[in-house]
Structure formats: structure tokens, C-alpha cells
Design a protein around this motif. Sequence first.
Motif, PDB file in Angstrom:
ATOM      1  N   GLN A 184      -8.949  -7.851   2.751  1.00  0.00           N
ATOM      2  CA  GLN A 184      -8.049  -6.720   2.968  1.00  0.00           C
ATOM      3  C   GLN A 184      -7.674  -6.627   4.442  1.00  0.00           C
ATOM      4  O   GLN A 184      -8.530  -6.459   5.303  1.00  0.00           O
ATOM      5  N   LEU A 185      -6.380  -6.746   4.706  1.00  0.00           N
ATOM      6  CA  LEU A 185      -5.899  -6.645   6.077  1.00  0.00           C
ATOM      7  C   LEU A 185      -6.031  -5.226   6.610  1.00  0.00           C
ATOM      8  O   LEU A 185      -6.260  -5.019   7.795  1.00  0.00           O
ATOM      9  N   ASN A 186      -5.867  -4.249   5.732  1.00  0.00           N
ATOM     10  CA  ASN A 186      -5.969  -2.848   6.135  1.00  0.00           C
ATOM     11  C   ASN A 186      -6.645  -2.059   5.018  1.00  0.00           C
ATOM     12  O   ASN A 186      -5.979  -1.443   4.197  1.00  0.00           O
ATOM     13  N   PRO A 187      -7.981  -2.080   4.961  1.00  0.00           N
ATOM     14  CA  PRO A 187      -8.692  -1.397   3.876  1.00  0.00           C
ATOM     15  C   PRO A 187      -8.499   0.116   3.866  1.00  0.00           C
ATOM     16  O   PRO A 187      -8.691   0.749   2.835  1.00  0.00           O
ATOM     17  N   ASP A 188      -8.105   0.689   5.001  1.00  0.00           N
ATOM     18  CA  ASP A 188      -7.929   2.140   5.078  1.00  0.00           C
ATOM     19  C   ASP A 188      -6.501   2.590   4.769  1.00  0.00           C
ATOM     20  O   ASP A 188      -6.191   3.784   4.825  1.00  0.00           O
ATOM     21  N   LEU A 189      -5.630   1.651   4.446  1.00  0.00           N
ATOM     22  CA  LEU A 189      -4.235   1.987   4.159  1.00  0.00           C
ATOM     23  C   LEU A 189      -4.138   2.941   2.977  1.00  0.00           C
ATOM     24  O   LEU A 189      -4.793   2.764   1.954  1.00  0.00           O
ATOM     25  N   LYS A 190      -3.310   3.955   3.112  1.00  0.00           N
ATOM     26  CA  LYS A 190      -3.076   4.915   2.031  1.00  0.00           C
ATOM     27  C   LYS A 190      -1.797   4.537   1.297  1.00  0.00           C
ATOM     28  O   LYS A 190      -0.745   4.363   1.919  1.00  0.00           O
ATOM     29  N   THR A 191      -1.891   4.404  -0.005  1.00  0.00           N
ATOM     30  CA  THR A 191      -0.711   4.086  -0.803  1.00  0.00           C
ATOM     31  C   THR A 191       0.326   5.182  -0.645  1.00  0.00           C
ATOM     32  O   THR A 191       0.013   6.368  -0.786  1.00  0.00           O
ATOM     33  N   SER A 202      12.921  -4.605   1.293  1.00  0.00           N
ATOM     34  CA  SER A 202      13.542  -3.281   1.147  1.00  0.00           C
ATOM     35  C   SER A 202      13.014  -2.555  -0.092  1.00  0.00           C
ATOM     36  O   SER A 202      13.106  -1.332  -0.191  1.00  0.00           O
ATOM     37  N   LYS A 203      12.428  -3.315  -1.029  1.00  0.00           N
ATOM     38  CA  LYS A 203      11.890  -2.728  -2.256  1.00  0.00           C
ATOM     39  C   LYS A 203      10.371  -2.603  -2.237  1.00  0.00           C
ATOM     40  O   LYS A 203       9.788  -1.928  -3.088  1.00  0.00           O
ATOM     41  N   SER A 204       9.713  -3.266  -1.278  1.00  0.00           N
ATOM     42  CA  SER A 204       8.246  -3.302  -1.259  1.00  0.00           C
ATOM     43  C   SER A 204       7.656  -1.908  -1.080  1.00  0.00           C
ATOM     44  O   SER A 204       8.153  -1.101  -0.288  1.00  0.00           O
ATOM     45  N   ILE A 205       6.600  -1.653  -1.836  1.00  0.00           N
ATOM     46  CA  ILE A 205       5.937  -0.350  -1.798  1.00  0.00           C
ATOM     47  C   ILE A 205       4.633  -0.458  -1.011  1.00  0.00           C
ATOM     48  O   ILE A 205       3.801  -1.330  -1.287  1.00  0.00           O
ATOM     49  N   VAL A 206       4.471   0.410  -0.037  1.00  0.00           N
ATOM     50  CA  VAL A 206       3.246   0.447   0.753  1.00  0.00           C
ATOM     51  C   VAL A 206       2.087   0.847  -0.171  1.00  0.00           C
ATOM     52  O   VAL A 206       2.061   1.944  -0.722  1.00  0.00           O
ATOM     53  N   ALA A 207       1.137  -0.076  -0.366  1.00  0.00           N
ATOM     54  CA  ALA A 207       0.066   0.188  -1.330  1.00  0.00           C
ATOM     55  C   ALA A 207      -1.229  -0.482  -0.892  1.00  0.00           C
ATOM     56  O   ALA A 207      -1.223  -1.618  -0.413  1.00  0.00           O
ATOM     57  N   ASN A 208      -2.330   0.218  -1.064  1.00  0.00           N
ATOM     58  CA  ASN A 208      -3.649  -0.352  -0.815  1.00  0.00           C
ATOM     59  C   ASN A 208      -3.926  -1.411  -1.874  1.00  0.00           C
ATOM     60  O   ASN A 208      -3.650  -1.206  -3.055  1.00  0.00           O
ATOM     61  N   SER A 209      -4.481  -2.541  -1.468  1.00  0.00           N
ATOM     62  CA  SER A 209      -4.639  -3.676  -2.384  1.00  0.00           C
ATOM     63  C   SER A 209      -5.999  -3.762  -3.066  1.00  0.00           C
ATOM     64  O   SER A 209      -6.251  -4.697  -3.829  1.00  0.00           O
ATOM     65  N   PHE A 210      -6.879  -2.788  -2.842  1.00  0.00           N
ATOM     66  CA  PHE A 210      -8.249  -2.894  -3.356  1.00  0.00           C
ATOM     67  C   PHE A 210      -8.287  -3.022  -4.883  1.00  0.00           C
ATOM     68  O   PHE A 210      -8.989  -3.876  -5.434  1.00  0.00           O
ATOM     69  N   ASN A 211      -7.540  -2.170  -5.583  1.00  0.00           N
ATOM     70  CA  ASN A 211      -7.554  -2.230  -7.039  1.00  0.00           C
ATOM     71  C   ASN A 211      -6.906  -3.506  -7.568  1.00  0.00           C
ATOM     72  O   ASN A 211      -7.309  -4.035  -8.613  1.00  0.00           O
ATOM     73  N   ARG A 266       7.059  -3.665  -6.954  1.00  0.00           N
ATOM     74  CA  ARG A 266       6.228  -2.827  -7.813  1.00  0.00           C
ATOM     75  C   ARG A 266       5.016  -2.315  -7.044  1.00  0.00           C
ATOM     76  O   ARG A 266       4.569  -2.919  -6.066  1.00  0.00           O
ATOM     77  N   ASN A 267       4.473  -1.205  -7.494  1.00  0.00           N
ATOM     78  CA  ASN A 267       3.325  -0.581  -6.830  1.00  0.00           C
ATOM     79  C   ASN A 267       2.038  -1.242  -7.325  1.00  0.00           C
ATOM     80  O   ASN A 267       1.586  -0.969  -8.439  1.00  0.00           O
TER      81      ASN A 267
END
Length: 235
Positions: A42-49, A91-100, A130-131
Motif C-alpha cells: 500500500q502506497l498510502n495505507p491512511d488514504l480515505k476513500t 479523469s474517471k479514477s476514483i480516490v480509494a483505499n486499496s486495502f479491501n 470504478r471504486n
Amino acid sequence: MKVEIWSDVMCPFCYIGKRRFEEALAGFEGKEQIEIEWKSFQLNPDLKTNPDISINQYLADIKGWTLEHAEQMNDHVTQMAAQAGLTYNFSKSIVANSFNAHRLAHLAKKHGLGDAAEEALFRAYFTEGRNIDDTQTLIELGLAIGLNADEIKQTLESGTYADDVKHDIAEAQYLGVRGVPFFVMNRKYAVSGAQDVAVFNDTLVKAFAGWQQENTKPAFDIIEGESCSPEGDCK
């Protein structure tokens, strides 16, 4: 020979690196003897979706860039991806935590579908917008690669495979991984980053030669004498 690949679903160079490695592997004579294992990072484990912010704005905020600079950087990466045969739609990418998403990938790996899961998750994030932190999205992606719906739901609704993700990340830290993608071949050679196809090919050749040497039975010139076999024949 085993090839371990540490990556993060939201890493643009990981998808490009995957394609370049695949191209090298496709032309490699020993490809049938290569086992690929994907590992979580995880590049950013604290990222909030946050579906309400663009990926360009997110990068501008965390990097201290202007929005224009963030867009230019992603345009450059988009061109790199296109050269690898990939379509990126930042432009379509959704900021999302990747842990799940990583937990889903571990479920897929259990069923021999690790590579299929990585491909589906990369495509969902970079191409389809997609998220990848949304439960229903992950269920749909899992079903599309052949996973069982009930098992996917049970995994996502619990903490299943959370320890596996954390173990992969801890292992990467132990090995000194500083960025992804990170390819480890036969635990003897490593390639960091989305290197050129030629680099992957050369490293495969060297690693595979070493692996073959390690796994070749020794050939002896035998001086025969009186002996007994496991079958009880003594002569």
C-alpha cells in the motif's frame, strides 16, 4: 521458478510494469516453469476513500502541486500506459483505499486466480473508473473472474485476509522494498519499477539459469561395489 510481484492496485506504474513483464515472459523459453505470486503493498495505507474528489486534485493536494501540474504528470503516465497497450482514464479514477481490494486479491490467489484479480482490479481503477473500495464493485469483479459470491461477501464483510495483506507489506519492508512494482525472481534477483521489457527478459534469463542449476540432480561417476537396495536386494 517463482516470481513474486509486490504492487498496489492504485499504482499506475504497477499496471505498466505488469504488461512489460508479461511481454518479456511471453517470449521466454522457460515460461511454462514460471510461477507468479502477487503480493500486497500500500502506497498510502491512511488514504480515505473519497469519490467526490478527482485523482488530479488529490495528487495536487498531497504533493503540493498545482492542479495543472498534476494533470500534466498524469497525461505523461497515460502516454506511457498507451505504449504498453493500456488505456488510462485518470479523469474517471476514483480516490480509494486499496486495502479491501488487496483482501479480494488474496481470496482470488487462494483459488489460483491471483493474476486474474490483479488484472481486473487494475482495469477497474485505471480504465473503467470504478471504486475499488466499494463492496458491490468488488463483488462484481470477483464474480467476473470466477469467484463464489458467498465467499466474496463473507471475505469483504469480515476481516478475512487482513493479516495476509499486512504480512505482505511487512515482508516488503524486511526485503527493503521502497517502491512498487517490485519483482523478485527466485529470491536472488529483483527488478524495481516498470522497467523496459529487455530488463525483465535479461533478469528472467539470469534467475532461471540459477534456478535450473539449483534444481538439477547431481550426476556422479559411480564406482560400483557390493551394496543393498531398498527392495532388499544385496549383491
